[in-house]
Design a protein around this motif. Structure first.
Motif, PDB file in Angstrom:
ATOM      1  N   ASN A 130     -14.156  28.578  32.181  1.00 22.81           N
ATOM      2  CA  ASN A 130     -14.591  28.745  33.541  1.00 22.81           C
ATOM      3  C   ASN A 130     -13.333  28.743  34.393  1.00 22.81           C
ATOM      4  O   ASN A 130     -12.292  28.279  33.960  1.00 22.81           O
ATOM      5  CB  ASN A 130     -15.548  27.564  33.741  1.00 22.81           C
TER       6      ASN A 130
ATOM      7  N   ASN B 158     -22.168  27.821  33.584  1.00 25.82           N
ATOM      8  CA  ASN B 158     -21.152  27.524  34.594  1.00 25.82           C
ATOM      9  C   ASN B 158     -21.771  26.828  35.785  1.00 25.82           C
ATOM     10  O   ASN B 158     -21.255  25.844  36.294  1.00 25.82           O
ATOM     11  CB  ASN B 158     -20.501  28.823  35.084  1.00 25.82           C
ATOM     12  N   GLU B 159     -22.906  27.389  36.220  1.00 23.26           N
ATOM     13  CA  GLU B 159     -23.548  26.847  37.404  1.00 23.26           C
ATOM     14  C   GLU B 159     -24.186  25.503  37.072  1.00 23.26           C
ATOM     15  O   GLU B 159     -24.125  24.561  37.852  1.00 23.26           O
ATOM     16  CB  GLU B 159     -24.591  27.838  37.903  1.00 23.26           C
TER      17      GLU B 159
ATOM     18  N   SER C  53     -21.480  23.013  37.050  1.00 25.29           N
ATOM     19  CA  SER C  53     -20.438  23.024  38.081  1.00 25.29           C
ATOM     20  C   SER C  53     -20.453  21.719  38.861  1.00 25.29           C
ATOM     21  O   SER C  53     -19.413  21.187  39.230  1.00 25.29           O
ATOM     22  CB  SER C  53     -20.638  24.220  39.014  1.00 25.29           C
TER      23      SER C  53
ATOM     24  N   LYS D  91     -17.231  19.075  39.137  1.00 24.71           N
ATOM     25  CA  LYS D  91     -16.586  18.706  40.383  1.00 24.71           C
ATOM     26  C   LYS D  91     -16.545  17.187  40.517  1.00 24.71           C
ATOM     27  O   LYS D  91     -15.542  16.596  40.837  1.00 24.71           O
ATOM     28  CB  LYS D  91     -17.344  19.315  41.558  1.00 24.71           C
TER      29      LYS D  91
END
Lengths: 165, 698
Positions: free
Chosen positions: B625, B676-677, B680, B684
């Motif tokens: 990513n 990825n989503e 995510s 973070k």
């Protein structure tokens, strides 16, 4: 059964038609115009992290549709040994949804005069999703507002999983 | 109004919009090349064509207005007047006015207009010379062609055409005599010029298109569709004229696309002669089509008709592929017969090919959309008194029609911004030692499964200090916080953010870039900005090529199947005991060839029950990513297949990490996960701690 009778009746402008179904031992009804079709309970794929009344998604001839179990939502105990379980595919302003019910009963037709307001009772559940009550002889049928039963709060709850996930 | 007449008028309105778009491009080109006789000729033909046709179908006001415009063009053509910016502006204004008339007429065919103001403007430019008008009329008559010749030429075309599938066209061709009857009052005098033009066009066009037709038909036959089926699928026999437009829309020489267009081509070529006969003066239109056939693409209305059919086809093909997959997965179990098995395998290949073709029908070139930017740049730069040159690269790059429709608005914003905010004023440029003409480049190309559109300008770049000051002023960031320049610049996408001191007519309200970003992200795309002080800025827009189909990897989580886009999977492996490390308070890490990756368990993430067993019993999928690489544990990888993405209903749409669903070989729907989503948020949140932990491990 009663559909034929209805067709022969003189339809006055205020006559509305509803599809009556059972959830557990209780009778409910939906506006007939919002019903797209009725099918037997399909195989569903569960939706991760969705509220428990979301049974899953199904394949309706190539279209993917969510199926909800109103009994779970309304905390109604399903009938036992029931072979009449069906799914009503409803169209709520373009959004298609499958609703699992214990049985499909009949089509009701009545004028708005025959619909009583919801009795004002202290209740645990929010009665907003009830559009009214239709009384015939001694049986009562609750007119459901499906969009409200699965109200926006729920839609958000599912969408809101964004943050949860 | 009779149906026939109405139909004619509607056809005219469709066609004229195309002519107007062509003429707009021509006007803009004229600005750069003031003396081009070719361009003036082309413009004159376009205007004249419009005038003649509008009069023939009974739009007197359009004709009257075009006539005035034509006078002006004639002056330019004869050299009595010089082309300059002012004239081009007037011409563009006229073009807008006609476009407005045509659009109004499309809504209300009986509409009337007030042309006096703009006509007065033109007349003042032309300064009331009547000689020009007389010449116009004289010239007008030259364009008219006798019926016989048109027919002859057209007939010749069909003789030349070696394609067998010419039947429907030939049938349609029989309409020609009717059309001739309809308008024969309009035939006058001789028409050498027109005849030549038609002959030239028809022969050139026919050669060119027949080539495509041949190869295309071959490929369709190979696929095993009968000609009738193809026609039927595309609805050709029912609406030849409309389809002619659609044909051109989809065209573009590409083989696959051409395959479906194949049978419309003869119709196109045929339809044109019919038009010529119907409205004599439209004869000059053909050369225009010849020069720029791909322009037809921008005909939104007719493509919309096509799209619904294409979508229907796509849906049916989608079902076909699903059924085929079921068959394919079952064939070794259920079918012993070798030949049957082989046939199923071949059927699989064919269905895949058909699917590819049907998907590619949705692809349209960017050309029309990019060319609209010419006008945007021109108008913006004129308003701002800057000199700007727009360069377009990769106009023929293709993209899904639905993506394209949503692309135009964001692009306009970015291009305007580039001219307004990006490029310095002429003085500023001279001071900076640059050429006083600023450059804006729009470059489109394919990159992997994405379409990339890059908007470059050679302006002053974006000063991150100004952005920072503004962001602090707006209370977006803490004044004490250090933010690296490249991150700072991303604040231009923040709602309500504009650094431009004054709000100009063009831009500066601060509602541009955040809308751009939202729109692009709505299409599952991304936008990045890079800038270098004094050198310029680059906006890079990445869009998925199509939103309808992806290569997927089907994975198993407990008893359930999920699909992961293959594009996200970097590699997959079975972890060994040595590779897995457990870190207290953080979780597991995978040590892969020296790189330490955080490990996520998909069962936990989705609250699903996975098979019992340790991490080393699972399969690790490695995701690369932009920010971070990580591993996701799944129970098993079942297979890979192309999946048709079905949208989720509103009730479950918008869930993070869920791209959509698809129906698998067993007929049951599965969710398509965007890993990825999905992760995510976790990345973070944990990024710092992950880094620390990894530092500790490594």
């Amino acid at each position: 059964m009663s559909i034929e009778n209805l067709n022969n009746e003189n339809v006055n402008s205020e006559l509305q038609r509803f599809l009556e179904f059972s959830l557990g031992e209780e009778d409910y009804a939906l506006p007939l115009l919002s019903v797209r079709e009725v099918i037997s309970v399909p195989e569903t794929t569960p939706i991760p992290k969705a509220p428990s009344h979301f049974l899953g998604i199904m394949n309706l001839r190539g279209q993917v549709i969510s199926v909800v179990d109103l009994r779970t939502k309304l905390k109604i105990k399903p009938k036992e040994n029931n072979h009449e379980e069906s799914v009503i595919i409803v169209d709520l302003n373009g959004m298609n949804l499958g609703i699992v019910v214990d049985s499909i009963n009949k089509v009701l037709a009545f004028t708005t005069d025959e619909v009583n307001d919801v009795p004002e009772i202290e209740s645990q559940v929010n009665a907003e999703y009830i559009n009214g009550v239709y009384r015939k002889e001694d049986a009562l049928t609750v007119l459901l507002d499906v969009a409200k039963v699965l109200d926006l709060k729920d839609l958000k709850a599912v969408g809101g999983l964004k943050s949860a996930a | 109004m009779e149906d026939f007449e109405r139909e004619l008028k509607e056809d005219f309105l469709e066609e004229s919009l195309q002519l107007l778009e062509d003429s707009e491009q021509a006007f803009l080109a004229l600005e750069d090349d003031n003396d081009s006789t070719d361009l003036l000729d082309q413009i004159f033909r376009l205007a004249h064509n419009l005038k003649g046709t509008s009069r023939a179908v009974g739009f007197g006001e359009v004709a009257e207005f075009t006539h005035e415009m034509e006078n002006l063009i004639l002056k330019l053509k004869t050299g009595e007047m010089q082309v300059n910016d002012f004239v081009v502006t007037i011409l563009l204004e006229c073009n807008d006015h006609i476009t407005h008339m045509i659009n109004t007429l499309r809504d209300d065919i009986e509409a009337t207009f007030d042309n006096d103001a703009i006509i007065a403007k033109i007349i003042s430019v032309v300064s009331g010379d009547t000689v020009g008008e007389a010449e116009v009329q004289a010239e007008a008559q030259v364009e008219e062609a006798p019926v016989a010749e048109v027919e002859e030429v057209a007939a010749e075309y069909f003789e030349e055409d070696p394609v067998e599938v010419v039947t429907p066209a030939a049938e349609n061709f029989e309409e020609v005599p009717d059309a001739v009857m309809f308008d024969d009052s309009d035939f006058e005098e001789d028409g050498e010029a027109a005849e030549e033009v038609i002959a030239e066009t028809v022969s050139e066009e026919s050669n060119e298109e027949v080539e495509i037709s041949n190869s295309a038909i071959e490929s369709l036959r190979e696929i095993g569709l009968s000609d009738e089926e193809i026609f039927k699928q595309l609805g050709i026999e029912t609406a030849p004229k409309n389809d002619a437009d659609e044909g051109l829309t989809i065209k573009k020489g590409e083989d696959i696309v051409a395959q479906t267009v194949v049978e419309t081509e003869p119709v196109v070529a045929e339809a044109a002669p019919v038009n010529n006969v119907t409205d004599i003066k439209s004869a000059p239109k053909l050369p225009v089509q010849k020069e720029k056939p791909p322009k037809k693409k921008s005909e939104d209305e007719s493509i919309r008709v096509a799209l619904s059919r294409v979508e229907k086809l796509n849906n049916v093909v989608g079902e076909l592929v699903i059924l085929q997959t079921v068959l394919d997965q079952r064939r070794f179990v259920a079918i012993q017969d070798g030949l049957a098995n082989k046939s199923i395998a071949q059927l699989g290949k064919l269905s895949k090919e058909i699917q590819e073709i049907s998907m590619s029908l949705r692809m349209v070139p960017l050309k029309a959309t990019l060319q609209k930017m010419n006008r945007i740049v021109r108008d913006t730069s004129k308003t701002l008194n800057k000199q700007v040159k727009l360069h377009l690269v990769g106009e023929d790059t293709e993209i899904d029609k639905t993506v394209l429709e949503n692309l135009s608005d964001p692009l306009v914003h970015i291009v305007r911004n580039a001219v307004d905010h990006g490029l310095e004023s002429t003085d500023g440029r001279i001071k900076a030692g640059k050429n006083e003409v600023g450059n804006v480049e729009i470059r489109a190309f394919h990159e992997g499964n994405n379409l990339v559109i890059q908007i470059n300008d050679d302006g002053g770049g974006i000063d991150h200090n100004i952005i920072r000051a503004k962001a602090i002023e707006c209370g977006l960031i803490n004044p004490n916080k250090e933010i690296p320049p490249h991150e700072m610049i991303q604040y231009i996408f923040h709602p309500g953010f504009s650094t431009k001191e004054e709000v100009t007519e063009v831009s500066g309200r601060g509602v541009g870039m955040d809308v751009v970003k939202t729109n692009i992200e709505g299409m599952s795309g991304t936008i990045e900005v890079k800038t270098e002080m004094g050198k310029g800025s680059v906006f890079k827009v990445c869009l998925p090529l199509t939103m309808a189909i992806i290569d997927g990897m089907v994975i198993r989580v407990g008893g359930e199947k999920y699909i992961i886009p293959l594009s996200q999977v970097h590699e997959s492996l079975k972890p060994t005991k040595e590779m897995m490390n457990k870190i207290t308070g953080f979780g597991e890490c995978l040590n892969l060839r020296g790189e330490v990756l955080p490990v996520f368990n998909i069962g936990q993430t989705l609250s699903r029950k996975m098979d019992d067993g340790e991490s080393i019993d699972k399969i690790a999928i490695i995701i690369h990513n932009a920010n971070f690489n990580f591993a996701v544990l799944v129970d098993d990888i079942l297979h890979q297949q192309q999946v048709v993405i079905k949208k989720l209903g509103d009730e479950i749409r918008g869930r993070k990490g869920f791209m959509g669903s698809s129906i698998l070989g067993d007929g049951k729907p599965s969710f398509i996960l965007d890993l990825n989503e999905l992760y995510s948020g976790s990345l973070k949140k944990n990024q710092n701690s992950i880094k620390e932990n990894i530092a500790r491990v490594a």
